[in-house]
Design a protein around this motif. Sequence first.
Motif: not given
Length: 146
Positions: A1-22
């Motif tokens: 179930m988890l892999s189906k839900q995640l398909k198309g919903n994975v992102q990669f970022l170098h960094s963010v400025s705060s936990w709120e932004e994360a």
Amino acid sequence: MLSKQLKGNVQFLHSVSSWEEAIKESATPLSKGGNITEKYVDDMIQNVHENGPYIVIVPGIAMPHAQNNDNSVVKTGVSLLKLEEPVAFPEGKEVNLLFTLAAEDTTGHLDLISDLSSLLIEDDVQEKLEQSNSEKEILELIQAVE
């Protein structure tokens, strides 16, 4: 179930400025996919302000979520944000993987948490997640454990 839900919903970022932004960034695929409203994002951030970093479930991994108040979750979904540079949550808890959960009801919420928990029980799975560089790698890893 988890892999189906995640398909198309994975992102990669170098960094963010705060936990709120994360949290905002981690919820972006769910917002764009019509799973959640902006109120849900605000509720997830407010939860941490009110309750502390309880969403950091194991070192390095957070599971942002909130209750479905005012129909802020349109349909159940999960997204993943992987950060190269960890972001500090309150109490100095550093996180580089955020699995954002959105459940229409408490049952869906529990199923998603259960799937994710069983995945993270395996020490090598967390390590492999942290080393993965593509959605395909992450989905294959999760499918192997499901």
